[in-house]
Design a protein around this motif. Structure first.
Motif, PDB file in Angstrom:
ATOM      1  N   LEU A  33       0.847  -1.196   0.000  1.00 16.57           N
ATOM      2  CA  LEU A  33       0.000   0.000   0.000  1.00 16.57           C
ATOM      3  C   LEU A  33       0.876   1.237   0.000  1.00 16.57           C
ATOM      4  CD1 LEU A  33      -2.526  -1.148   2.760  1.00 16.57           C
ATOM      5  CD2 LEU A  33      -2.882  -1.212   0.278  1.00 16.57           C
ATOM      6  N   GLU A  34       0.701   2.102  -0.988  1.00 12.83           N
ATOM      7  CA  GLU A  34       1.466   3.343  -1.105  1.00 12.83           C
ATOM      8  C   GLU A  34       0.496   4.516  -1.104  1.00 12.83           C
ATOM      9  OE1 GLU A  34       3.654   6.581  -1.635  1.00 12.83           O
ATOM     10  OE2 GLU A  34       4.470   4.640  -1.055  1.00 12.83           O
ATOM     11  N   GLY A  35       0.747   5.482  -0.223  1.00 11.91           N
ATOM     12  CA  GLY A  35      -0.184   6.591  -0.073  1.00 11.91           C
ATOM     13  C   GLY A  35      -0.178   7.576  -1.226  1.00 11.91           C
ATOM     14  N   SER A  36       0.941   7.718  -1.917  1.00 12.77           N
ATOM     15  CA  SER A  36       1.010   8.665  -3.028  1.00 12.77           C
ATOM     16  C   SER A  36       0.563   7.990  -4.325  1.00 12.77           C
ATOM     17  CB  SER A  36       2.433   9.191  -3.175  1.00 12.77           C
ATOM     18  OG  SER A  36       3.264   8.215  -3.758  1.00 12.77           O
ATOM     19  N   PRO A  37       0.435   8.749  -5.407  1.00  8.87           N
ATOM     20  CA  PRO A  37      -0.004   8.138  -6.671  1.00  8.87           C
ATOM     21  C   PRO A  37       1.037   7.268  -7.353  1.00  8.87           C
ATOM     22  CG  PRO A  37      -0.512  10.493  -6.610  1.00  8.87           C
ATOM     23  CD  PRO A  37       0.423  10.226  -5.485  1.00  8.87           C
ATOM     24  N   VAL A  38       2.294   7.336  -6.917  1.00  9.70           N
ATOM     25  CA  VAL A  38       3.354   6.582  -7.592  1.00  9.70           C
ATOM     26  C   VAL A  38       4.223   5.879  -6.565  1.00  9.70           C
ATOM     27  CG1 VAL A  38       3.446   8.087  -9.611  1.00  9.70           C
ATOM     28  CG2 VAL A  38       4.882   8.597  -7.626  1.00  9.70           C
ATOM     29  N   ILE A  39       4.837   4.779  -6.980  1.00  5.17           N
ATOM     30  CA  ILE A  39       5.804   4.094  -6.139  1.00  5.17           C
ATOM     31  C   ILE A  39       7.197   4.675  -6.394  1.00  5.17           C
ATOM     32  CG2 ILE A  39       4.476   1.953  -6.034  1.00  5.17           C
ATOM     33  CD1 ILE A  39       6.419   0.815  -8.185  1.00  5.17           C
ATOM     34  N   ASP A 220       8.065  -5.550 -10.226  1.00  2.51           N
ATOM     35  CA  ASP A 220       7.682  -6.674 -11.079  1.00  2.51           C
ATOM     36  C   ASP A 220       8.112  -7.965 -10.399  1.00  2.51           C
ATOM     37  OD1 ASP A 220       6.776  -8.168 -13.199  1.00  2.51           O
ATOM     38  OD2 ASP A 220       8.550  -7.807 -14.451  1.00  2.51           O
ATOM     39  N   GLY A 221       7.550  -8.182  -9.199  1.00  5.66           N
ATOM     40  CA  GLY A 221       8.040  -9.285  -8.383  1.00  5.66           C
ATOM     41  C   GLY A 221       6.969 -10.157  -7.784  1.00  5.66           C
ATOM     42  N   GLY A 222       5.775 -10.184  -8.370  1.00 10.96           N
ATOM     43  CA  GLY A 222       4.767 -11.135  -7.924  1.00 10.96           C
ATOM     44  C   GLY A 222       3.946 -10.704  -6.728  1.00 10.96           C
ATOM     45  N   PHE A 223       3.805  -9.400  -6.515  1.00 11.59           N
ATOM     46  CA  PHE A 223       2.959  -8.929  -5.423  1.00 11.59           C
ATOM     47  C   PHE A 223       2.064  -7.811  -5.943  1.00 11.59           C
ATOM     48  CE2 PHE A 223       7.011  -6.744  -5.300  1.00 11.59           C
ATOM     49  CZ  PHE A 223       6.683  -5.404  -5.184  1.00 11.59           C
ATOM     50  N   GLU A 224       0.966  -7.595  -5.217  1.00 11.72           N
ATOM     51  CA  GLU A 224       0.007  -6.570  -5.622  1.00 11.72           C
ATOM     52  C   GLU A 224       0.409  -5.218  -5.059  1.00 11.72           C
ATOM     53  OE1 GLU A 224      -4.726  -5.389  -5.051  1.00 11.72           O
ATOM     54  OE2 GLU A 224      -4.011  -7.389  -4.439  1.00 11.72           O
ATOM     55  N   VAL A 225       0.271  -4.181  -5.885  1.00 11.28           N
ATOM     56  CA  VAL A 225       0.577  -2.815  -5.467  1.00 11.28           C
ATOM     57  C   VAL A 225      -0.672  -1.967  -5.588  1.00 11.28           C
ATOM     58  CG1 VAL A 225       1.910  -0.730  -5.962  1.00 11.28           C
ATOM     59  CG2 VAL A 225       2.993  -2.977  -6.175  1.00 11.28           C
ATOM     60  N   ARG A 226      -0.970  -1.230  -4.529  1.00 10.87           N
ATOM     61  CA  ARG A 226      -2.070  -0.278  -4.574  1.00 10.87           C
ATOM     62  C   ARG A 226      -1.524   1.107  -4.259  1.00 10.87           C
ATOM     63  NH1 ARG A 226      -7.386  -1.663  -1.096  1.00 10.87           N
ATOM     64  NH2 ARG A 226      -7.269  -3.863  -1.602  1.00 10.87           N
ATOM     65  N   THR A 227      -1.672   2.048  -5.183  1.00  8.39           N
ATOM     66  CA  THR A 227      -1.235   3.417  -4.941  1.00  8.39           C
ATOM     67  C   THR A 227      -2.419   4.289  -4.516  1.00  8.39           C
ATOM     68  OG1 THR A 227      -1.491   3.910  -7.302  1.00  8.39           O
ATOM     69  CG2 THR A 227       0.707   3.271  -6.553  1.00  8.39           C
ATOM     70  N   SER A 228      -2.112   5.512  -4.086  1.00  7.29           N
ATOM     71  CA  SER A 228      -3.135   6.419  -3.538  1.00  7.29           C
ATOM     72  C   SER A 228      -3.947   5.721  -2.460  1.00  7.29           C
ATOM     73  CB  SER A 228      -4.057   6.940  -4.647  1.00  7.29           C
ATOM     74  OG  SER A 228      -3.311   7.668  -5.606  1.00  7.29           O
ATOM     75  N   ALA A 229      -3.263   4.919  -1.668  1.00  3.73           N
ATOM     76  CA  ALA A 229      -3.907   4.124  -0.618  1.00  3.73           C
ATOM     77  C   ALA A 229      -3.262   4.490   0.715  1.00  3.73           C
ATOM     78  CB  ALA A 229      -3.750   2.633  -0.902  1.00  3.73           C
ATOM     79  N   THR A 230      -3.792   5.508   1.362  1.00  5.65           N
ATOM     80  CA  THR A 230      -3.229   5.993   2.616  1.00  5.65           C
ATOM     81  C   THR A 230      -3.650   5.102   3.770  1.00  5.65           C
ATOM     82  OG1 THR A 230      -3.275   8.265   1.814  1.00  5.65           O
ATOM     83  CG2 THR A 230      -3.110   7.953   4.199  1.00  5.65           C
ATOM     84  N   VAL A 231      -2.681   4.605   4.525  1.00  6.98           N
ATOM     85  CA  VAL A 231      -2.962   3.783   5.704  1.00  6.98           C
ATOM     86  C   VAL A 231      -3.127   4.706   6.897  1.00  6.98           C
ATOM     87  CG1 VAL A 231      -2.064   2.019   7.256  1.00  6.98           C
ATOM     88  CG2 VAL A 231      -1.771   1.780   4.779  1.00  6.98           C
ATOM     89  N   ARG A 232      -4.238   4.589   7.585  1.00  5.94           N
ATOM     90  CA  ARG A 232      -4.587   5.527   8.650  1.00  5.94           C
ATOM     91  C   ARG A 232      -4.484   4.942  10.048  1.00  5.94           C
ATOM     92  NH1 ARG A 232      -6.334   9.900   6.273  1.00  5.94           N
ATOM     93  NH2 ARG A 232      -7.084   9.773   4.112  1.00  5.94           N
ATOM     94  N   ALA A 233      -4.551   3.630  10.176  1.00  2.00           N
ATOM     95  CA  ALA A 233      -4.517   3.041  11.519  1.00  2.00           C
ATOM     96  C   ALA A 233      -4.013   1.608  11.453  1.00  2.00           C
ATOM     97  CB  ALA A 233      -5.904   3.083  12.159  1.00  2.00           C
TER      98      ALA A 233
END
Length: 450
Positions: A33-39, A220-233
């Motif tokens: 989970l990445e809070g910004s739009p890009v990794i 590119d390593g076999g895991f899911e990436v979600r951007t613009s996903a801010t973790v709050r708690a």
């Protein structure tokens, strides 16, 4: 609705990407989970004058194995800088940068010939003074006690300013340059530095096309990436961890067996506030420095010929200039020069800890002061073809005296929470190889806890 995941990695910089990749390769179901739009964190590319170049970190240490090793793992070619030499602006001239270990010269004669120090400063440096060494001390205080204030002001300060955007008399020797602290305990710094054999191994490496390519290759390593996903708690559950992600109006809860926090110190402190208050307090005390990278593209014919043999230069704070460094990318990296022979790319760096007022200027203002300093120090007086300003707010954690002990306390507190680990630039080093090592330590910690 809760979604069960094996591991959630929070943060899509190099540390988070490496942790996610290694866990996925070990067969784990990983969501990043990445809070910004890009990794990518502080690795980023941008187009300037039609050329795609780095606007963040542009190299990694080659003498530490983690960075070049990871590149080999993912099948990425690495390149090394050209033979162009680096310089330092000191005492009114652009001078050769003497080879040193964070300002402690390997060759006193080369230091003297460079003219970086005044005759008085040179005499003080060569008359090294013995001094007691504490468990930890600032790099500046350590070197000043042995070799004098001037060598700190004109060599140590610009070198540390380039890496940490910090101040020599605040940065911890134990955290930033432990080998220097070990040398001081053994005896003369000058004698030991003079005995260090000359190495032919390149100090730095990069990817052709720029370090900004690295994050995408790691991802590119076999895991899911979600951007613009801010973790709050973050909270514990009976079976592991629950992560709250998304906008406050539509929060989502993800349950995971393990969580790796690969976020900067401040957001990590917020997430740990309830589950590990001791670690959170330590992380909240880590200060940061903001910097800006100004990229300028000129016509090749407008740049003095002498600069094509120089990779760039550092600027000591004592010189009272605005920029703290300039990298002549066109001379330092063959791949940059090959982009367009009629254009040259260079960059300036601005900003040190506690000097945020420098960065309060507009983008146009940062370009303007960069051009003024380049005219005065490098003789570049032309109007650039194109410019780009990249601001990195709070990008560089400050490793103050006691940082190593602080990190140990953080990790001890986290160790009491199975399935939770932290990693990133706030712990063991701000460079790419150190951050990779931090990520792999976190992966090992999570794996051992199961």
């Amino acid at each position: 609705m809760a979604q069960d995941r094996d591991v959630v990695v929070v943060g899509g910089g190099v540390a988070g990407l490496v942790a996610a990749r290694d866990l996925a390769l070990a067969g784990r179901d990983v969501l990043l989970l990445e809070g910004s739009p890009v990794i990518g964190g502080k690795l980023r590319s941008a187009e300037v004058a039609g050329l795609t170049v780095d606007v963040g970190a542009e190299a990694m240490l080659a003498r530490r194995p983690e960075g070049v090793g990871l590149a080999a793992e993912i099948g990425a070619e690495v390149v090394h800088p050209t033979p162009a030499t680096s310089g330092v602006w000191s005492r009114g001239a652009l001078r050769e940068m003497p080879r040193s270990l964070m300002g402690v010269p390997f060759d006193v004669e080369r230091l003297a010939a460079s003219g970086v120090l005044s005759p008085e400063g040179l005499a003080r440096a060569v008359a090294e003074t013995a001094s007691e060494v504490d468990d930890d001390v600032s790099v500046g205080d350590l070197v000043a006690a042995r070799l004098g204030d001037e060598i700190v002001d004109r060599l140590v300060e610009p070198l540390l300013g380039g890496v940490y955007a910090g101040h020599a008399r605040q940065i911890s020797a134990a955290a930033a340059v432990p080998q220097l602290l070990a040398m001081a305990r053994r005896g003369s710094l000058l004698e030991q530095a003079a005995a260090v054999p000359t190495s032919t191994t390149p100090v730095f490496a990069a990817l052709p096309g720029g370090m900004g390519r690295f994050p995408g290759l790691i991802a590119d390593g076999g895991f899911e990436v979600r951007t613009s996903a801010t973790v709050r708690a973050l909270r514990r559950t009976t079976s592991g961890w629950a992560v709250t992600v998304g906008p406050t109006t539509h929060p989502e809860t993800l349950e995971a067996g393990a969580v790796v926090l690969a976020t900067p110190a401040a957001p990590t402190a917020r997430l740990l506030g309830e589950v590990a208050p001791g670690a959170a307090a330590e992380l909240a005390a880590v200060e940061t420095a903001s910097v800006a990278v100004v990229t300028l593209v000129f016509r090749a014919q407008d740049v003095p010929d002498a600069l094509f043999d120089r990779s760039g230069f550092l600027v000591p704070p004592v010189e009272q200039r605005t920029i703290k460094a300039s990298t002549f990318s066109f001379a330092k990296w063959g791949w940059v020069r090959d982009l367009d022979p009629d254009l040259v790319v260079l960059r300036t760096s601005l900003g040190r800890h506690g000097e945020e007022s420098t960065l309060q200027a507009t983008d146009e203002g940062l370009v303007r002061v960069s051009l003024a300093d380049l005219a005065a120090m490098a003789g570049i007086t032309a109007t650039p073809v194109d410019t780009h300003v990249q601001r990195w707010g709070g990008a560089l954690p400050q490793y103050v005296v006691g940082h190593v002990e602080r990190v140990a306390r953080i990790r001890a507190a986290i160790a009491d929470l199975p399935g939770l680990a932290v990693c990133g630039a706030a712990y063991d080093g701000v460079g790419i190889p150190a951050v990779i090592g931090s990520a792999r330590r976190a992966v090992a910690s999570v794996t051992r806890a199961e």
